[in-house]
Write a protein that holds these residues in place. Structure first.
Motif, PDB file in Angstrom:
ATOM      1  N   THR A 264       0.754  -1.528  -0.053  1.00 42.83           N
ATOM      2  CA  THR A 264       0.085  -0.165  -0.208  1.00 42.83           C
ATOM      3  C   THR A 264       0.419   1.091   0.302  1.00 42.83           C
ATOM      4  OG1 THR A 264      -0.428  -0.095   2.172  1.00 42.83           O
ATOM      5  CG2 THR A 264      -2.021  -0.758   1.012  1.00 42.83           C
ATOM      6  N   ARG A 265       2.094   1.807   0.345  1.00 41.88           N
ATOM      7  CA  ARG A 265       2.761   2.852   0.394  1.00 41.88           C
ATOM      8  C   ARG A 265       3.377   2.785  -0.829  1.00 41.88           C
ATOM      9  NH1 ARG A 265       7.764   3.876   5.152  1.00 41.88           N
ATOM     10  NH2 ARG A 265       8.470   5.835   4.011  1.00 41.88           N
TER      11      ARG A 265
ATOM     12  N   LEU B 232     -12.542   4.038   8.320  1.00 39.15           N
ATOM     13  CA  LEU B 232     -11.351   5.082   8.782  1.00 39.15           C
ATOM     14  C   LEU B 232     -10.863   6.404   7.879  1.00 39.15           C
ATOM     15  CD1 LEU B 232     -10.184   1.772  10.631  1.00 39.15           C
ATOM     16  CD2 LEU B 232     -11.788   3.021  11.378  1.00 39.15           C
ATOM     17  N   VAL B 233     -11.052   7.065   8.330  1.00 38.96           N
ATOM     18  CA  VAL B 233     -10.123   8.486   7.956  1.00 38.96           C
ATOM     19  C   VAL B 233      -9.056   9.006   7.696  1.00 38.96           C
ATOM     20  CG1 VAL B 233     -10.907  10.605   6.581  1.00 38.96           C
ATOM     21  CG2 VAL B 233     -12.324   8.633   7.584  1.00 38.96           C
ATOM     22  N   ARG B 234      -7.725   9.069   7.193  1.00 35.84           N
ATOM     23  CA  ARG B 234      -6.705  10.131   7.407  1.00 35.84           C
ATOM     24  C   ARG B 234      -6.495  10.923   6.146  1.00 35.84           C
ATOM     25  NH1 ARG B 234      -2.717   8.229  11.349  1.00 35.84           N
ATOM     26  NH2 ARG B 234      -1.317   9.197  11.370  1.00 35.84           N
ATOM     27  N   ASP B 235      -6.859  12.139   5.901  1.00 36.28           N
ATOM     28  CA  ASP B 235      -7.759  13.104   4.864  1.00 36.28           C
ATOM     29  C   ASP B 235      -6.764  14.284   5.460  1.00 36.28           C
ATOM     30  OD1 ASP B 235      -8.164  14.654   3.008  1.00 36.28           O
ATOM     31  OD2 ASP B 235     -10.473  13.720   2.693  1.00 36.28           O
ATOM     32  N   VAL B 236      -5.981  14.713   5.086  1.00 37.29           N
ATOM     33  CA  VAL B 236      -5.761  15.745   5.181  1.00 37.29           C
ATOM     34  C   VAL B 236      -6.565  17.374   4.415  1.00 37.29           C
ATOM     35  CG1 VAL B 236      -4.501  16.771   3.494  1.00 37.29           C
ATOM     36  CG2 VAL B 236      -3.460  17.382   5.274  1.00 37.29           C
TER      37      VAL B 236
ATOM     38  N   ALA C 288       0.054   2.285   6.221  1.00 34.92           N
ATOM     39  CA  ALA C 288       0.786   3.126   4.569  1.00 34.92           C
ATOM     40  C   ALA C 288       1.110   4.211   4.996  1.00 34.92           C
ATOM     41  CB  ALA C 288       0.752   2.390   4.019  1.00 34.92           C
ATOM     42  N   ALA C 289       0.021   4.913   5.506  1.00 34.22           N
ATOM     43  CA  ALA C 289      -0.129   6.309   5.246  1.00 34.22           C
ATOM     44  C   ALA C 289       0.127   7.150   6.076  1.00 34.22           C
ATOM     45  CB  ALA C 289      -1.774   6.937   5.581  1.00 34.22           C
TER      46      ALA C 289
ATOM     47  N   LEU D 267      -1.895  14.111   1.667  1.00 30.96           N
ATOM     48  CA  LEU D 267      -2.235  12.607   2.030  1.00 30.96           C
ATOM     49  C   LEU D 267      -3.897  12.130   2.429  1.00 30.96           C
ATOM     50  CD1 LEU D 267      -0.548  10.022   1.855  1.00 30.96           C
ATOM     51  CD2 LEU D 267      -0.170  10.271   4.381  1.00 30.96           C
ATOM     52  N   ARG D 268      -4.713  12.223   1.419  1.00 33.49           N
ATOM     53  CA  ARG D 268      -5.908  11.337   1.424  1.00 33.49           C
ATOM     54  C   ARG D 268      -5.960  10.611   1.771  1.00 33.49           C
ATOM     55  NH1 ARG D 268      -9.705  15.410  -1.701  1.00 33.49           N
ATOM     56  NH2 ARG D 268     -10.428  15.084  -0.225  1.00 33.49           N
ATOM     57  N   VAL D 269      -6.026   9.117   2.155  1.00 33.16           N
ATOM     58  CA  VAL D 269      -6.517   8.559   2.361  1.00 33.16           C
ATOM     59  C   VAL D 269      -7.757   7.904   2.977  1.00 33.16           C
ATOM     60  CG1 VAL D 269      -5.824   5.867   3.408  1.00 33.16           C
ATOM     61  CG2 VAL D 269      -3.976   7.755   2.528  1.00 33.16           C
TER      62      VAL D 269
END
Length: 916
Positions: free
Chosen positions: A473-474, A582-586, A513-514, A560-562
């Motif tokens: 993924t990374r 699950l959200v990791r979105d700048v 990976a994010a 980075l928008r994951v």
């Protein structure tokens, strides 16, 4: 002991730590019994005990007192005493009784423990139970003082403590890492400054792994060793609470940015009770389940309900002579906890502000996300929520054509255009793998060359796939961001949510990976790496050059928008249909309003309370014991692989496909072959996880049954109907076995015994059936294993649905095609075996699918609305021998869009549908 045996039992051979420990104690017990009977020498017992003693240094039980007692009895040739104590310790470790009974820690008590009570209490019965955990204490104190330190912690216990813990003491960084990996009961770490770097024991594999995964840990410079250890432990097990005790200026240490991962920094000389209370508070913070706790309180209140939910409080059930059995089956609490209310201690799932909001925040923390959203109607809905929130009509989404149907329907609903990319085929099993990175990069570069890169909004992939293929993924995200820095990623990890609690698998999750990319982007080295590659590539590198290069993104430019969707119910202890986004979105703040609109669109206004509570509880369990549970699931899978592939009879007819059979060689640059290949070690698997483009989830096992004369569907039915064994997905000649946190070694034994019985019956039938039976069997196997149809790739969208597409790129307007089929006047049906079908394939006009056609197996759309149907697809359908094909009625044939609808200029209706 041979060198290979020594390696298998070294302290850093971690793959089978939990049951491997049990096995060693059983081995010691067995050898002790042989010694007591005169069939073994004392030297064999000594060797087994000392071999085991190294491992036991990383566990609180049996502890110094009991291990010393064992050694004394061995030294004094006390055969009965040694045997009795070894047997009692062995059973204690298996049952876990020592976690609740202080008497089990005393050497004088040789009574055998009662079996562990794992059944739920009867109605009205209560049990006093305090959860048990272990504290890893890293100390510079001499080993002779460790028993005293452990007893001091024990003296701090109070009756009102909610939890019980025991201490595991080590004196070096390496031993601390070993303990954290080997002992799943460790839930917190107390680090006293001044400890050593190197282990007292030989740990070559561990040092090799740390040298590549965490090189800073093994630097000879002992400055900041405590902070380096804390960072290393968090990288391995992020759920651990870490406490640092120092005799330096703790105020300055607390201000170090690297100390942010430490729960509390304390002055070493202060009252130990403060550390004790902090430990319990840290566990309580993970143990708390805000929604579930409030739901239990709600169920205890006398409430009159005047809303539309008659079964709330259970009166309509328990007072009925006709449905009372349902109440007796489920129990009173199910109904007491039912409500349509969002007040009175409860909360709204649509707009949570109270305990559901807190539960979601805790889930985000646990999964390494910035935000988490509970979903009560499955990951099918989670995927559609994300797609609706993030893509709009005219946007392009690069999509694995073989992904779950919810992604395709999500694009229909949103109006975005799919750019289908193909996974590598595995025709021998009638399944696909995953999409090669080169294919994804080519799609982006082709769109860039057509001036359409700005239209690309998202890359949408399944990780891991149904059959266990895990993306790097990374690497995928980094290389894609090097081409389009603001690309959004949706990782459908429906089957992979558990991976967060495995240090082997976590880096390959979307959230894992994010986090790694985010940390990398903040380093000065990231900019230097990018600038160096940019200089090497020049100002205008060719597409071919970019395809061949491991691209590095500009850390200053990337957004980075994951997004990651998890079917919590598929791999954790949640009720069916429990899912999370699950959200990791700048840039989440810019789309938060539309994300909530997507929730309003898809979520029920009457969500099930028990389902929400189960998501809350599943998070609690994984934070407190997920590491050990996942390790056990992996071990169960390895046991199944080993027993099936090595059994002399079972392996004649069945086999588990190895990593080399599931992942083509060109995607395994590490050279990794399989988990159980001769000579394979733990660090080999880690190297594969780190380097290979695709690796295999060890918990997902493709069991080939075609070599036993069974197709996947019939074998699945046989196991369920005759042997009470349920399996997952099937293919033409295989079934998918999946181990999870629910499985035990007894389950493995049942599976093996059933396969052995089936193989015995096949052997008998072939032996007594003569040449005719053997020829029929061989023909059946050949049909299943050799005469397999080629898998059809996506052909292309009809030009009518590509009027807004690029000249050389394959995206299409799937939404208009889908809704065109709502008018029966615009559709026709054509049997696939008809002469007219063959004529149109040869001479035209094109046959264009009006809907999705999804055979089970293989379970992916072989036709989508607007797709031109080719000979390849028809041949595949004619060779299919499955009963379940969604979107296809055999009596009518294929549902097609009529030729005259697709001819000429766009109609007014078509233009209107497009605008929608």
């Amino acid at each position: 002991m041979s060198s290979s045996a020594k390696d298998a039992r070294s302290i850093d051979h971690f793959f089978s730590a939990p049951s491997g420990r049990h096995d060693r104690w059983r081995d010691l017990h067995s050898i002790a019994r042989s010694w007591a009977n005169g069939d073994a020498k004392r030297a064999a017992v000594e060797s087994a005990l000392e071999d085991l003693a190294v491992l036991e240094e990383f566990h609180a039980f049996p502890g110094t007192e009991l291990m010393t007692a064992l050694r004394e009895r061995l030294k004094n040739d006390d055969k009965p005493g040694f045997l009795a104590l070894a047997k009692r310790i062995s059973l204690d470790i298996i049952t876990g009784n020592y976690k609740q009974d202080a008497g089990e820690w005393q050497k004088a008590d040789l009574a055998l423990p009662d079996p562990a009570d794992v059944l739920p209490p009867a109605l009205g019965e209560t049990r006093a139970y305090r959860p048990y955990f272990e504290l890893l204490t890293v100390t510079p104190a001499p080993a002779a003082r460790w028993p005293h330190i452990a007893s001091e912690f024990r003296r701090l216990r109070r009756q009102e403590d909610a939890f019980i813990y025991e201490s595991v003491l080590v004196g070096s960084l390496e031993d601390a890492v070993c303990a954290a990996i080997l002992n799943p009961d460790i839930a917190a770490v107390a680090i006293y400054e001044g400890f050593a770097l190197r282990s007292r024991h030989d740990a070559p594999v561990l040092r090799n792994v740390l040298a590549t995964q965490h090189p800073l840990l093994l630097e000879s410079d002992e400055a900041d060793l405590s902070l380096r250890l804390a960072a290393g432990l968090k990288a391995i097990r992020p759920e651990l609470d870490i406490y640092l005790l120092s005799d330096r200026r703790v105020e300055k240490l607390a201000g170090d940015p690297r100390a942010a991962i430490i729960r509390r920094i304390m002055y070493q000389i202060e009252e130990p009770l403060e550390l004790h209370l902090s430990l319990l508070e840290g566990i309580k913070a993970r143990f708390e389940t805000p929604f579930f706790d409030n739901l239990k309180l709600y169920a205890q209140r006398p409430i009159a309900t005047f809303h539309a939910l008659p079964i709330a409080r259970g009166k309509s059930v328990f007072r009925s002579p006709w449905i009372r059995d349902m109440g007796q089956f489920y129990g009173i609490n199910l109904f007491l906890a039912e409500s349509s209310a969002t007040t009175g201690g409860l909360d709204s799932l649509l707009e949570p502000t109270g305990n559901i909001k807190r539960a979601q925040d805790m889930a985000a923390r646990a999964f390494g996300a910035e935000h988490a959203f509970f979903v009560t109607n499955g990951t099918s809905t989670s995927n559609k929520m994300v797609l609706q929130a993030l893509v709009a009509p005219g946007d392009i989404v690069i999509l694995d054509r073989n992904c779950h149907k919810s992604h395709h329907y999500g694009l229909v609903l949103s109006g975005a255009q799919p750019f289908y990319v193909e996974a590598f085929p595995m025709a021998e099993f009638s399944m696909y793998g995953a999409v090669p990175l080169r294919t994804i990069k080519k799609a982006l570069l082709d769109l860039k060359s057509e001036g359409r890169l700005d239209r690309v909004k998202m890359l949408d992939l399944t990780n891991c796939t149904f059959d266990g293929h895990i993306y790097n993924t990374r690497r995928v995200m980094e290389e894609c961001l090097a081409i389009k820095p603001d690309l959004i990623f949706l990782w459908d990890e429906a089957w992979f949510g558990f991976a967060r609690w495995s240090p082997f698998l976590r880096p390959r999750t979307g959230m894992g990976a994010a986090a790694d990319i985010e940390a990398w982007a903040q380093t000065q080295g990231a900019i230097e790496q990018f600038e160096k590659q940019r200089a090497e590539l020049g100002n205008a590198p060719s597409a071919d050059k970019l395809l061949q290069t491991r691209l590095i993104p500009d850390p200053r430019a990337i957004r980075l928008r994951v997004y990651q969707t998890n079917s919590t119910h598929k791999s954790m202890s949640a009720i069916r249909q429990g899912s999370m986004v699950l959200v990791r979105d700048v840039d989440f703040h810019t789309i938060e309003a539309q994300f909530h609109e997507a929730i309003f669109t898809h979520a029920s206004t009457s969500p099930n309370q028990q389902l929400i509570a189960s998501l809350d509880v599943a998070r609690r369990q994984m934070e407190l014991e997920g590491y050990g549970l996942v390790m056990n699931a992996i071990e169960v899978a390895l046991d199944i692989r080993r027993e099936i592939n090595s059994h002399p009879l079972i392996s004649k007819y069945f086999s588990i496909v190895g990593a080399d059979g599931m992942v083509p060689k060109e995607y395994r640059s590490s050279g990794f072959v399989d988990f159980l290949a001769p000579g394979t070690r733990w660090d080999d698997q880690l190297r594969s996880m780190r380097e290979d483009e695709f690796c295999l989830d060890p918990t997902r096992m493709t069991l080939v049954c075609g070599t036993a004369g069974f197709d996947g569907t019939s074998f699945k039915g046989l196991l369920a109907s005759e042997y009470n064994i349920q399996v997952n997905k099937t293919s033409r000649n295989s079934v998918l076995l999946q181990s999870n946190i629910n499985n035990t070694r007894s389950d493995v034994a049942l599976l093996i015994s059933v396969l052995l019985k089936i193989c015995g019956s096949i052997d008998t039938r072939l032996k007594h059936g003569g040449e005719a039976e053997q020829k029929a069997f061989a023909a059946r196997v050949k049909a299943l294993m050799k005469d397999v149809p080629d898998l059809p790739n996506f052909s292309h969208f009809h030009e009518f649905f590509r009027q807004d597409a690029g000249d050389k790129t394959p995206e299409g307007d799937i939404r208009t095609a889908f809704f065109a089929a709502y008018s029966e006047k615009q559709c026709e049906y054509l049997p696939i075996d008809s002469p007219e079908c063959d004529r149109r394939l040869k001479d035209g006009p094109d046959m264009v699918s009006a809907n999705f056609v999804i055979p089970y197996p293989p379970g992916f759309p072989i036709m989508v609305p607007g797709q031109v149907i080719t000979q390849e697809t028809i041949t595949f359908m004619r060779k299919l021998d499955v009963k379940e094909i969604h979107g296809y009625e055999k009596a009518k044939g294929l549902k097609l869009l009529k030729t005259d609808v697709l001819a000429g200029k766009k109609s007014a209706n078509h233009e209107k549908a497009r605008k929608k």
